[in-house]
Design an enzyme around this catalytic site. Structure first.
Site, PDB file in Angstrom:
ATOM      1  N   ASP A  99      19.650  32.779  12.886  1.00  0.00           N
ATOM      2  CA  ASP A  99      19.341  34.118  12.809  1.00  0.00           C
ATOM      3  C   ASP A  99      18.490  34.203  11.463  1.00  0.00           C
ATOM      4  OD1 ASP A  99      18.838  36.560  12.964  1.00  0.00           O
ATOM      5  OD2 ASP A  99      20.788  37.159  12.213  1.00  0.00           O
ATOM      6  N   ASP A 101      17.020  36.938   9.409  1.00  0.00           N
ATOM      7  CA  ASP A 101      16.693  38.529   9.565  1.00  0.00           C
ATOM      8  C   ASP A 101      16.156  38.956   7.964  1.00  0.00           C
ATOM      9  OD1 ASP A 101      17.619  40.899  11.460  1.00  0.00           O
ATOM     10  OD2 ASP A 101      17.626  41.513   9.012  1.00  0.00           O
ATOM     11  N   ASP A 297      21.158  33.364   8.442  1.00  0.00           N
ATOM     12  CA  ASP A 297      22.523  34.050   8.198  1.00  0.00           C
ATOM     13  C   ASP A 297      23.788  33.258   8.861  1.00  0.00           C
ATOM     14  OD1 ASP A 297      24.193  35.805   7.930  1.00  0.00           O
ATOM     15  OD2 ASP A 297      23.780  37.110   9.651  1.00  0.00           O
TER      16      ASP A 297
END
Lengths: 391, 363
Positions: A99, A101, A297
């Protein structure tokens, strides 16, 4: 979001789910599913309805059509009993997921300085880096990597090969550490020894720094490039570049430049030799390391029971599609164009605050309490953001 | 498989190989024979010796084997040692024993693979196949191998030294490059896993009773060794001496006391103490035992939480919080003189142990 707006957004989401071709992940019946609905709690409280499972993909599609959820997730893991309580699910394996972000790519303090559009560009760059790591270092095939726009400020990557399924948390954390250069031991990846120079000769001096391993080589190359640049550009520009590095001030910067510009050094750099005589080499390397490393992440990857957004579902905070992108097409992917699923028919809204967005190449701005007629996809975006209500 | 692999002289050096257990199975020797028959008394006493060596030296030594008969005795001593360890029912002994067996086999393998002959590569391939590790020698190389990173991670994620971190390795197109000797260290991990698997065995009580002569003398040895090193027990790979509550920092002792007395303890403190105890080498079961007194004890939930902190496959996932974090959450209960010198509860523990050990040594 008031009730009327909520009903409107939900009906639009429902329309989408009725027409869209939903991409069903493999082994969908062995996955746990979770949804946030447009219920009485939404959006103040996000009540996740999880531990669901669907025996067939038809059941799943029907659920989406009937409930038109604001957010839809499935587990990266496959389970024997996907709808059992966490402890009794019987974990069988999990996709490897990443992920990226915006809030991990840059610090919270800086986050507010960027516009949404700029954030998306930034995260895209980080994602590109990750893709390269996965292809070059980890040897995944492009076909093995499912790249998905998250519907908000980032990208998700799913790898579903048999190979990675059995990896435990620790192993996955090692992968993240690799990407983020955590635990990188400079003394281990740079040792004194003879090196092979770019022109094929062997540097005979055994005091030369020799890179070990992929990170060593990557960092070595980056350092050589850095010095090449320093020795070529105007002094002021070089000083500015060097002063970005923590611990290097004006005086130090000029000293480094002087040495880098020496004929002998220039020659060596050109041949790909990093002399250990260059001052502050360690600080420079640390700085470059931070530039090269990636920032996925960590908990998302190492949590082997994580829920992740269903690709091709909608993101209830943006109305954008959680859009799969082919890696070859990623370069030209623009989420604010390609992940827009709603049309252009005009919708009257009343803005709750000043907001702006560029969608499908068109810029829209509204002021607080302004009443405006906007294309449906823009109206829905503002409503999901909480920046507007339906008129 | 080549013939030499199936010879007892070879198998007895690596008695955990599947070919070794097949050999024993096919030999027709029953469990009853192994336990009772006079024919196998040497196998039994060697089995006991294996466990004693594990306790005393942390390594099961390779024996000088000349004849097939000797080899068979050596081979049979292994299952017997496993039975002994299982009857003693001491989780830490089990771990200690498995590590010691793996260490001994590792050293043997190092020797066996550096003869300078083609057997060197053969035995590496044999072992890799046995443990399902895909490995290749680099073209034209006898000292450099490469393996898929997935296999690499499977066996190195528990190794603490920085050099095993993937980030410090050469990783290209999914393959990790290693020196042969490093690869053998990885095989040691695989061997450990294999040996540890199924231990303790579910041994019927009457068998344990029949061999209590052996187990009693092992227990005695165990006690003596533990006494010698204080309450601490053994040194494990973690570098910590397992569980010496006398050396715990005040914050952890405080939380543990509260748990013991059934005082409800905040989540942050529970997390801290759980991570701490896992770090110093307690097992998940031992920790769950500690929580039993807690007023809101729920066995399933506790197990789930402890396992989460431990990470899957039993490796330790979280490190205990630092002193700064302990203070932030109000879990620091004040200083003593050792606290002054450290910024982490684990450093406190390490330092105190070191001091204590010195005292014992110089007494």
């Amino acid at each position: 979001m008031n009730e009327k707006t909520k009903r409107f957004v939900r009906s639009k989401f429902e329309e989408y789910y009725r027409r869209a071709k939903i991409e069903i992940p493999r082994e969908s019946w062995m996955r746990e599913w979770g949804f946030v609905l447009f219920d009485q709690y939404f959006p103040e409280k996000m009540v996740m309805r999880r531990h669901k499972s669907f025996a067939t993909s038809k059941d799943l599609v029907n659920y989406l059509r009937e409930n038109a959820p604001a957010h839809a997730y499935h587990s990266a893991a496959i389970y024997k009993y996907p709808s059992a309580t966490m402890a009794n699910k019987g974990w069988l394996g999990a996709d490897l997921i990443f992920d990226l972000d915006a809030d991990h790519v840059i610090s919270e303090a800086e986050l507010s300085k960027y516009s949404y559009e700029d954030l998306l560009i930034l995260v895209k760059k980080e994602t590109m880096k990750l893709v390269h790591f996965l292809l070059d270092d980890f040897g995944f095939r492009a076909d093995d990597i499912e790249l998905v726009f998250s519907g908000s400020r980032g990208y998700h990557l799913h790898i579903k090969t048999e190979e990675v399924r059995g990896l435990g948390s620790r192993e996955r954390r090692e992968i993240v550490d690799y990407l983020t250069a955590a635990g990188l031991d400079m003394d281990r990846i740079f040792v004194k020894g003879k090196i092979r120079t770019l022109d094929g000769c062997v540097g005979k001096e055994s005091t030369l720094l020799k890179p070990i391993g992929s990170w060593g080589k990557r960092l070595y190359r980056e350092t050589i490039d850095f010095f090449q640049k320093i020795s070529e550009v105007e002094e002021d520009e070089a000083v500015e570049e060097l002063r970005k590095i923590k611990g290097i001030g004006d005086k130090r910067a000029r000293e480094i430049i002087r040495i880098a510009k020496e004929e002998k050094q220039k020659e060596e750099i050109k041949r790909g030799i990093l002399s250990p005589d260059i001052p502050m080499l360690e600080k420079i390397r640390d700085h470059l390391k931070a530039k090269i490393k990636d920032t996925p992440d960590e908990p998302v990857t190492s949590d082997i029971k994580r829920l992740i957004r269903l690709p091709t579902s909608l993101h209830g905070k943006s109305s954008l599609e959680v859009k799969p992108v082919r890696i070859e097409a990623f370069k030209d992917f623009d989420p604010l164009e390609d992940a827009v699923v709603f049309g252009d028919s005009p919708v009257e809204i009343s803005a709750a605050r000043n907001s702006s967005i560029e969608m499908k190449g068109e810029r829209y701005e509204v002021e607080a309490s302004e009443i405006a007629s906007l294309p449906e996809h823009v109206a829905l975006y503002f409503m999901c953001k909480g920046a507007a209500e339906i008129k | 498989m080549t013939d030499w692999c199936a010879e007892p002289v070879h198998l007895c050096l690596y008695p955990f190989l599947s070919a070794a257990s097949e050999y024993v199975e096919e030999s027709g020797i029953t469990l009853d024979d192994l336990i009772h028959s006079g024919t196998y008394r040497y196998a039994r006493s060697r089995g006991k010796e294996r466990v004693i060596e594990a306790i005393k030296d942390g390594k099961v030594r390779k024996q000088a084997i000349i004849s097939n008969a000797q080899a068979e005795t050596e081979l049979l001593s292994y299952p017997f040692a496993r039975i002994l360890v299982s009857c003693i029912e001491d989780e830490r002994l089990v771990r200690r024993y498995a590590i010691s067996e793996a260490k001994g086999a590792y050293e043997t393998l190092l020797e066996d693979s550096s003869t300078g002959s083609s057997l060197d590569t053969d035995i590496i391939y044999e072992m890799s196949e046995e443990f399902g590790i895909r490995v290749d020698f680099l073209p034209g190389e006898r000292e450099q191998v490469q393996m898929p990173f997935v296999d690499y991670l499977r066996f190195t994620a528990n190794l603490r030294d920085k050099r095993w971190k993937l980030v410090n390795r050469e990783l290209e197109k999914g393959k990790v490059k290693l020196r042969k000797s490093e690869f053998i260290r990885i095989i040691q991990e695989a061997m450990y896993e294999r040996i540890k698997k199924d231990l303790p065995l579910d041994v019927p009580a009457d068998i344990c009773k029949a061999i209590s002569g052996y187990t009693e003398s092992i227990k005695k040895e165990l006690e003596e060794t533990r006494k010698k090193f204080g309450d601490a027990g053994f040194d494990f790979e973690s570098g910590y001496r397992v569980k010496d509550p006398g050396c715990f920092p005040p914050c952890m002792s405080h939380i543990l006391n509260n748990l013991k007395e059934g005082v409800n303890v905040p989540h942050s403190a529970r997390f801290a103490v759980t991570a701490f105890l896992l770090n110093v080498g307690l097992t998940e079961d031992e920790i769950i035992e500690i929580y039993k007194n807690s007023p809101d004890f729920d066995a399933d939930r506790t197990r789930y939480q402890v396992e989460h902190i431990a990470g899957d496959k039993g490796g330790v996932r979280y490190t205990a919080p630092s002193c700064a974090t302990m203070r932030t959450y109000g879990n620091c209960v004040g200083n003593d003189e050792v606290c002054e010198k450290v910024s982490h509860p684990l450093s406190y523990y390490k330092l105190k142990l070191k001091k204590k050990r010195k005292k014992v040594e110089y007494k």
